[in-house]
Structure formats: structure tokens, C-alpha cells
Design a protein around this motif. Structure first.
Motif, PDB file in Angstrom:
ATOM      1  N   PHE A 124      59.227  80.647   1.941  1.00  0.00           N
ATOM      2  CA  PHE A 124      59.609  81.767   1.085  1.00  0.00           C
ATOM      3  C   PHE A 124      59.227  83.109   1.719  1.00  0.00           C
ATOM      4  O   PHE A 124      59.850  84.126   1.430  1.00  0.00           O
ATOM      5  CB  PHE A 124      58.935  81.638  -0.290  1.00  0.00           C
ATOM      6  N   PHE A 125      58.192  83.111   2.571  1.00  0.00           N
ATOM      7  CA  PHE A 125      57.756  84.349   3.215  1.00  0.00           C
ATOM      8  C   PHE A 125      57.647  84.128   4.734  1.00  0.00           C
ATOM      9  O   PHE A 125      56.561  84.188   5.315  1.00  0.00           O
ATOM     10  CB  PHE A 125      56.394  84.793   2.655  1.00  0.00           C
ATOM     11  N   PRO A 126      58.788  83.861   5.415  1.00  0.00           N
ATOM     12  CA  PRO A 126      58.759  83.530   6.855  1.00  0.00           C
ATOM     13  C   PRO A 126      58.343  84.690   7.739  1.00  0.00           C
ATOM     14  O   PRO A 126      58.010  84.485   8.901  1.00  0.00           O
ATOM     15  CB  PRO A 126      60.207  83.116   7.135  1.00  0.00           C
ATOM     16  N   ASP A 127      58.374  85.916   7.229  1.00  0.00           N
ATOM     17  CA  ASP A 127      58.020  87.073   8.040  1.00  0.00           C
ATOM     18  C   ASP A 127      56.527  87.370   8.019  1.00  0.00           C
ATOM     19  O   ASP A 127      56.084  88.347   8.639  1.00  0.00           O
ATOM     20  CB  ASP A 127      58.792  88.314   7.580  1.00  0.00           C
TER      21      ASP A 127
ATOM     22  N   SER B 258      55.497  85.997  13.652  1.00  0.00           N
ATOM     23  CA  SER B 258      55.758  85.549  12.281  1.00  0.00           C
ATOM     24  C   SER B 258      55.805  84.029  12.247  1.00  0.00           C
ATOM     25  O   SER B 258      56.125  83.378  13.235  1.00  0.00           O
ATOM     26  CB  SER B 258      57.076  86.124  11.761  1.00  0.00           C
ATOM     27  N   TYR B 259      55.473  83.460  11.083  1.00  0.00           N
ATOM     28  CA  TYR B 259      55.502  82.007  10.935  1.00  0.00           C
ATOM     29  C   TYR B 259      56.911  81.462  11.197  1.00  0.00           C
ATOM     30  O   TYR B 259      57.078  80.388  11.748  1.00  0.00           O
ATOM     31  CB  TYR B 259      55.050  81.613   9.527  1.00  0.00           C
ATOM     32  N   GLY B 260      57.917  82.248  10.788  1.00  0.00           N
ATOM     33  CA  GLY B 260      59.288  81.791  10.946  1.00  0.00           C
ATOM     34  C   GLY B 260      59.720  81.666  12.401  1.00  0.00           C
ATOM     35  O   GLY B 260      60.649  80.927  12.710  1.00  0.00           O
ATOM     36  N   HIS B 261      59.039  82.395  13.323  1.00  0.00           N
ATOM     37  CA  HIS B 261      59.405  82.359  14.739  1.00  0.00           C
ATOM     38  C   HIS B 261      58.330  81.698  15.599  1.00  0.00           C
ATOM     39  O   HIS B 261      58.425  81.715  16.827  1.00  0.00           O
ATOM     40  CB  HIS B 261      59.653  83.784  15.255  1.00  0.00           C
TER      41      HIS B 261
ATOM     42  N   LEU C 105      51.208  74.451  10.304  1.00  0.00           N
ATOM     43  CA  LEU C 105      50.518  73.807   9.178  1.00  0.00           C
ATOM     44  C   LEU C 105      50.963  72.364   8.991  1.00  0.00           C
ATOM     45  O   LEU C 105      51.209  71.917   7.870  1.00  0.00           O
ATOM     46  CB  LEU C 105      50.735  74.606   7.884  1.00  0.00           C
ATOM     47  N   SER C 106      51.056  71.629  10.095  1.00  0.00           N
ATOM     48  CA  SER C 106      51.415  70.203  10.037  1.00  0.00           C
ATOM     49  C   SER C 106      50.415  69.370  10.829  1.00  0.00           C
ATOM     50  O   SER C 106      50.781  68.598  11.713  1.00  0.00           O
ATOM     51  CB  SER C 106      52.825  69.990  10.593  1.00  0.00           C
TER      52      SER C 106
END
Length: 267
Positions: free
Chosen positions: A67-70, A153-156, A256-257
Motif C-alpha cells: 500500500f505504501f511502496p514509496d 524505496s521498498y517497491g524498487h 521482509l521475507s
């Protein structure tokens, strides 16, 4: 603070519906009361599940990232290579970075026989240093690579590791063919370290000043569990012997895996 505000809103909704029911008898206040009560129960249940199940905890953490990938973290990494490289090693690396064999756009600055600064795709900045064997205690040459701090960012995160950081480190490894190497990655979380709650589940962050857990990880090579992950209040620090294990472990913790059995063993 976030949960406190949430419960205050629920309480306000409950009081307003109760006050409304005094002067306007209807089913609306009863519905609001029931919804508020259900929301409170679900919230309490989710909170309890997060504390009792690591699987649920990390599932919710990963959903939050989607929800907050940035949302960003600060990264920096380093590598050390040991071997017999010779005095021209900085020049050899620089030549490779300029060649067509190197798939990234690069610019070399401040190059001399001992150091060089490398800019890669205008997003990755490295300082490379050569320490000749006559200055070392073990009789070997050493080449050290240190990156600047970068915000990722988490998304990248996965793309940054897979398509830039690891290929660059692997290229340096291939050029040097060292007898030994090590790779380190620091990830500083701008908010609370999500791994903090795994070990300090019943304390508030401000109650813990010094906090460190060191996990020994299987690096999937002959030397055994020489890889480590150090978890502190705001950071995760990964140390690995190969680029493969560096990428594998870094992705587990950045995305986070992680291996949940490994985390439980660290309690």
C-alpha cells in the motif's frame, strides 16, 4: 500513537451514537455501536496474532509495503577482496568500467594508483581503494569498495539489488578473481525497524536503548554458516561471503521475507 488515535475515534463514534439514541431512537446508533465494537475486536485480534505468529506479522508488514511502496530506507554497502592483485589493479578495474563489456554507463573520477571514484548510471556511487600487501599484516593485497548512502524505496528494492548492486559486485569479483571476499549491506529504516517487534514484542521502542541480535545464516557454500545478519533498533546489517548469498539474504530481509525458523532461533 497510531493505535491510540484509532481507539479514540472508535470511542468518539460510540459516545456520539449513544447520545444520538437518547433523542432520536432508531437502529442507526445500534449499528454504529456494533460496527465500532466489531472493529475493536478485530483490531485486538490482529494485534494478538501479530505477537503470537511471525507469519501473520510479516504478512501484514508486506501488505503495508504494497500500500505504501514509496516508503524509503537508507542503504549503503561495502565489499572487500583479498588476493594478489598487483599495483595496476585500480587501472584494470577502471578500464573495465569504461569498456563495452561493462553493461552500465559509468564515469571514473579522482583516479590514481590507490583509489578511484566510480559513478554508475548516475544512481550508484562507489569509492574503490587498493591496499598493497606490503602495508597489510597478512601478506595479501586488498581492494575495498564502499558505496555512498542511498535512499531506496521498498517497491524498487528487489530491482535495485538484482539489476544493479549485485551485477556490479559480481563484475568486480570476476575482474579481480580474489582468493577471498566479503560483502556487507546496511539497511537503515526511517521508521521503526520491522524486525524490532520480533524480539521486543511487549516493550515500546522508547523503552529499549541498546538492542542487538546476531543471526548466523547458511550461505549455501562449503564454509558453512559464516554469513551473519545483525539486527539493531533501527538497522539490519548483512555480511556474506559470496554475491549469491549476499543477494539471497539481503532480499529476505529487505523484502521482509526471512526464514522464520531462523528468526525464532534468535529469540
Amino acid at each position: 500513537m497510531g493505535w491510540t488515535i484509532f481507539y479514540i475515534v472508535l470511542l468518539a463514534a460510540y459516545l456520539l451514537s449513544w447520545g444520538y439514541s437518547i433523542y432520536h431512537p432508531s437502529s442507526v446508533p445500534e449499528i454504529i455501536t456494533r460496527v465500532s465494537g466489531l472493529a475493536a475486536l478485530l483490531t485486538g485480534l490482529v494485534t494478538a496474532l501479530q505477537k503470537s505468529s511471525l507469519k501473520v506479522y510479516f504478512l501484514l508488514q508486506k501488505l503495508a509495503i504494497r500500500f505504501f511502496p514509496d516508503t524509503t530506507g537508507r542503504w549503503w554497502f561495502s565489499a572487500r577482496f583479498d588476493g594478489q592483485f598487483g599495483d595496476g589493479v585500480i587501472g584494470s578495474l577502471s578500464d573495465h568500467f569504461r569498456s563495452r563489456d561493462f553493461r552500465f554507463n559509468s564515469k571514473i573520477e579522482n583516479e590514481d594508483s590507490l583509489t578511484a571514484q566510480v559513478e554508475i548510471d548516475q544512481t550508484l556511487y562507489l569509492r574503490i581503494q587498493y591496499d598493497p600487501k606490503h602495508l597489510s599484516e597478512d601478506g595479501e593485497d586488498h581492494v575495498t569498495v564502499l558505496s555512498r548512502v542511498m535512499e531506496v524505496s521498498y517497491g524498487h528494492a528487489k530491482k535495485k539489488l538484482e539489476q544493479q548492486i549485485v551485477p556490479v559486485l559480481q563484475t568486480i569479483t570476476d575482474v579481480l578473481t580474489p582468493s577471498n571476499s566479503s560483502f556487507e549491506l546496511d539497511v537503515q529504516f526511517l521508521k521503526q525497524n520491522p524486525f524490532f517487534a520480533v524480539y521486543i514484542a511487549h516493550l515500546r521502542p522508547e523503552q529499549v536503548h541498546n538492542y542487538r541480535v546476531i543471526l548466523h545464516v547458511d550461505g549455501s557454500h562449503s564454509s558453512g554458516k559464516t554469513e551473519t545478519v545483525e539486527i539493531t533498533k533501527q538497522k539490519v546489517h548483512v555480511t556474506a561471503r559470496t554475491t549469491h548469498s549476499f543477494q539471497s539474504i539481503a532480499e529476505q530481509f529487505v523484502l521482509l521475507s526471512p526464514d522464520l525458523k531462523m528468526l525464532k532461533a534468535g529469540h
